[in-house]
Scaffold this motif. Structure first.
Motif, mmCIF file in Angstrom:
data_model
loop_
_atom_site.group_PDB
_atom_site.id
_atom_site.type_symbol
_atom_site.label_atom_id
_atom_site.label_comp_id
_atom_site.label_asym_id
_atom_site.label_seq_id
_atom_site.Cartn_x
_atom_site.Cartn_y
_atom_site.Cartn_z
ATOM 1 N N ALA A 137 63.908 4.350 23.996
ATOM 2 C CA ALA A 137 62.529 3.919 23.741
ATOM 3 C C ALA A 137 62.156 2.728 24.618
ATOM 4 O O ALA A 137 61.044 2.675 25.171
ATOM 5 N N LEU A 138 63.070 1.776 24.772
ATOM 6 C CA LEU A 138 62.800 0.622 25.643
ATOM 7 C C LEU A 138 62.627 1.055 27.091
ATOM 8 O O LEU A 138 61.706 0.608 27.778
ATOM 9 N N ASP A 140 61.744 4.031 28.222
ATOM 10 C CA ASP A 140 60.507 4.801 28.372
ATOM 11 C C ASP A 140 59.279 3.894 28.339
ATOM 12 O O ASP A 140 58.334 4.096 29.108
ATOM 13 N N SER A 141 59.291 2.895 27.474
ATOM 14 C CA SER A 141 58.164 1.948 27.415
ATOM 15 C C SER A 141 58.057 1.160 28.712
ATOM 16 O O SER A 141 56.961 0.966 29.245
ATOM 17 N N ALA A 142 59.186 0.706 29.226
ATOM 18 C CA ALA A 142 59.174 -0.052 30.485
ATOM 19 C C ALA A 142 58.637 0.811 31.624
ATOM 20 O O ALA A 142 57.847 0.340 32.452
ATOM 21 N N ARG A 144 56.554 3.387 31.346
ATOM 22 C CA ARG A 144 55.113 3.591 31.147
ATOM 23 C C ARG A 144 54.313 2.366 31.550
ATOM 24 O O ARG A 144 53.192 2.476 32.034
ATOM 25 N N LEU A 145 54.882 1.175 31.341
ATOM 26 C CA LEU A 145 54.167 -0.068 31.639
ATOM 27 C C LEU A 145 54.268 -0.490 33.096
ATOM 28 O O LEU A 145 53.553 -1.387 33.530
#
Length: 166
Positions: A137-138, A140-142, A144-145
């Motif tokens: 999750a971390l 994937d979030s990184a 996306r950002l």
């Protein structure tokens, strides 16, 4: 896809369809159009300990023989082509200067190709090899950002190469 070495599914195409059949277009269409029996499954190998030289005597290694790498950056074939271009350029003077030419090849190619091999291995560790749901999750979030331009700049060092002046 991570799998034990030497493993095979009874039906490799069915295994691919099960794993990737619900991905974005055009993946399902490509899998649907794939004839049975044409899927090849091979283990991937990399050189965990880089070679100290790509040259011994009058023999030079290039491509996977010199720097087998995981496919996570899509640079394996590109590095082999770069090796061939540099080897051809340094050997253009003929056999008389071969020892110096091969030393120049080793000096020019080993740092870049080994750095890319290390980066590909790291990309795999944080790509398909992650198993912890929080770490995934971390990651994937990184991703996306991360602005697209920044991601492209980060990848440019692997794709940006100029052949030796001829």
């Amino acid at each position: 896809m991570n799998a034990p070495p030497g493993g095979h599914a009874p039906d490799e195409l069915a295994a691919l369809r099960e794993r990737f059949g619900d991905w974005h277009a055009p993946i399902p269409a490509l899998l649907a159009a794939t004839p049975p029996g044409v899927v090849l499954r091979n283990d991937i190998h990399h050189l965990a300990v880089p070679l100290s030289s790509y040259v011994r005597g009058r023999v030079a290694l290039l491509g996977d023989a010199a720097h087998a790498m995981t496919p996570n950056l899509g640079q394996g074939a590109g590095q082999a082509i770069e090796d061939g271009v540099v080897l051809g350029a340094v050997c253009a003077g003929g056999a008389d200067g071969l020892p110096a030419a091969l030393a120049a090849y080793d000096e020019q190619r080993r740092p870049r190709s080994q750095a890319i091999a290390r980066a590909a291995f790291r990309a795999g560790r944080y790509g398909q090899q992650l198993r912890n749901p929080l770490a995934i999750a971390l990651r994937d979030s990184a991703l996306r950002l991360t602005p697209g331009r920044a991601a492209l700049r980060g990848m440019a060092r692997y794709a940006d190469w100029s052949p030796p002046a001829g």
